[in-house]
Design an enzyme around this catalytic site. Structure first.
Site, mmCIF file in Angstrom:
data_model
loop_
_atom_site.group_PDB
_atom_site.id
_atom_site.type_symbol
_atom_site.label_atom_id
_atom_site.label_comp_id
_atom_site.label_asym_id
_atom_site.label_seq_id
_atom_site.Cartn_x
_atom_site.Cartn_y
_atom_site.Cartn_z
ATOM 1 N N TYR A 40 1.714 9.204 65.962
ATOM 2 C CA TYR A 40 2.958 8.420 65.904
ATOM 3 C C TYR A 40 2.776 7.028 66.518
ATOM 4 O O TYR A 40 3.599 6.142 66.288
ATOM 5 C CB TYR A 40 4.106 9.132 66.641
ATOM 6 C CG TYR A 40 4.544 10.457 66.074
ATOM 7 C CD1 TYR A 40 4.038 10.948 64.869
ATOM 8 C CD2 TYR A 40 5.482 11.232 66.753
ATOM 9 C CE1 TYR A 40 4.441 12.175 64.370
ATOM 10 C CE2 TYR A 40 5.892 12.465 66.257
ATOM 11 C CZ TYR A 40 5.366 12.937 65.073
ATOM 12 O OH TYR A 40 5.771 14.155 64.603
ATOM 13 N N HIS A 98 -1.943 19.230 64.990
ATOM 14 C CA HIS A 98 -0.905 18.627 64.145
ATOM 15 C C HIS A 98 -0.905 19.158 62.702
ATOM 16 O O HIS A 98 0.153 19.431 62.130
ATOM 17 C CB HIS A 98 -1.064 17.104 64.141
ATOM 18 C CG HIS A 98 0.195 16.372 63.837
ATOM 19 N ND1 HIS A 98 0.479 15.127 64.332
ATOM 20 C CD2 HIS A 98 1.270 16.709 63.077
ATOM 21 C CE1 HIS A 98 1.665 14.732 63.889
ATOM 22 N NE2 HIS A 98 2.163 15.672 63.117
#
Length: 268
Positions: A40, A98
């Site tokens: 991110y 992830h």
């Protein structure tokens, strides 16, 4: 089973001052769980927002996710140490893989062992996975042991209910964390959810979040607007009846929003 907070704030796609402002507002209106990830590009800003909030670190539950570039045994722990430095903490509460990224050259046993090592070193209190199907979840459990995987964070919304996978996770005692619960905002225009919302004097967003909570899932919606952050939190107090839940169950259409090539598994 490892317990994780049922309601957190997400930071996907929020960077710079935007994420700082979002978290300042979220912490101010009562959120105490924060979800971020290495990819991110906002861990430093998340760390800054936490530091400036005045909320004690011990009152917060912070999750980050290891990106695919860092799955190799030699990289995973050092990358998590970098994340901790950015987040201004000695330990996160939860660290996730992830994406399974089956084609990226690092085998599942290697990255799961490295993740378990990060926990053994005290860098993270709990470990988990994200976007794993049943087969890969079974493989992950086989590496780290039953009871070690705190959650599988997966895309879930009224349009993508993932019933086979969620039933399996429940059976295994692995908590489900729902992301994209509002389907990129599509649920906000849904006539069925709008009718249920009117009945309860609620919003469509609150109805979708309450649906997920009532199924036992944790949710991590994000918003840049303080009023939406506060409004979403009210979903915790909304009790849907059996008819509401049945109407939402009927919205299933395998409406997946996120499935990046090379990162995703073969979905169940």
């Amino acid at each position: 089973m490892n317990t994780i907070p049922s309601f957190g704030v997400g930071t996907f796609r929020l960077t710079g001052q935007t994420v700082i402002d979002s978290l300042r507002n979220a912490l101010d209106v009562g959120y105490r769980a924060i979800d971020t990830a290495q990819i991110y590009g906002n861990e430093a800003e998340v760390g800054q927002a936490i530091a400036e909030s005045g909320v004690k670190r011990s009152e917060l539950f912070v999750t980050t996710k290891i990106w695919t570039d860092n799955y190799a045994r030699a990289k995973l722990v050092p990358s998590l140490r970098e994340s901790l430095a950015k987040l201004r903490t000695d330990q996160v509460d939860l660290t996730l893989i992830h994406w399974p990224a089956p084609g990226n050259g690092v085998a599942l046993p290697e990255y799961m062992e490295a993740l378990a090592e990060a926990k053994a070193l005290g860098l993270t209190r709990r470990i988990g996975i994200s976007n794993f199907n049943i087969e890969l979840t079974e493989q992950a459990v086989a590496v780290v042991g039953k009871g070690e995987i705190a959650t599988n964070q997966i895309e879930l919304s009224p349009y993508l209910q993932n019933r086979t996978l969620t039933a399996f996770l429940e059976e295994q005692g692995i908590a489900v964390t729902s992301y994209m619960t509002l389907a990129y905002g599509k649920v906000l225009q849904d006539p069925v959810l709008a009718r249920i919302a009117d009945k309860h004097r609620a919003t469509a967003a609150q109805v979708a979040l309450a649906w997920a909570l009532q199924l036992g899932y944790a949710v991590i919606p994000s918003s840049t607007r303080r009023e939406n952050l506060a409004s979403n939190l009210l979903a915790r107090d909304l009790k849907l009846d059996a008819d509401d839940m049945a109407q939402i169950a009927a919205l299933e259409r395998n409406g997946r929003e996120v499935s990046p090539a090379g990162l995703s598994p073969a979905w169940d």
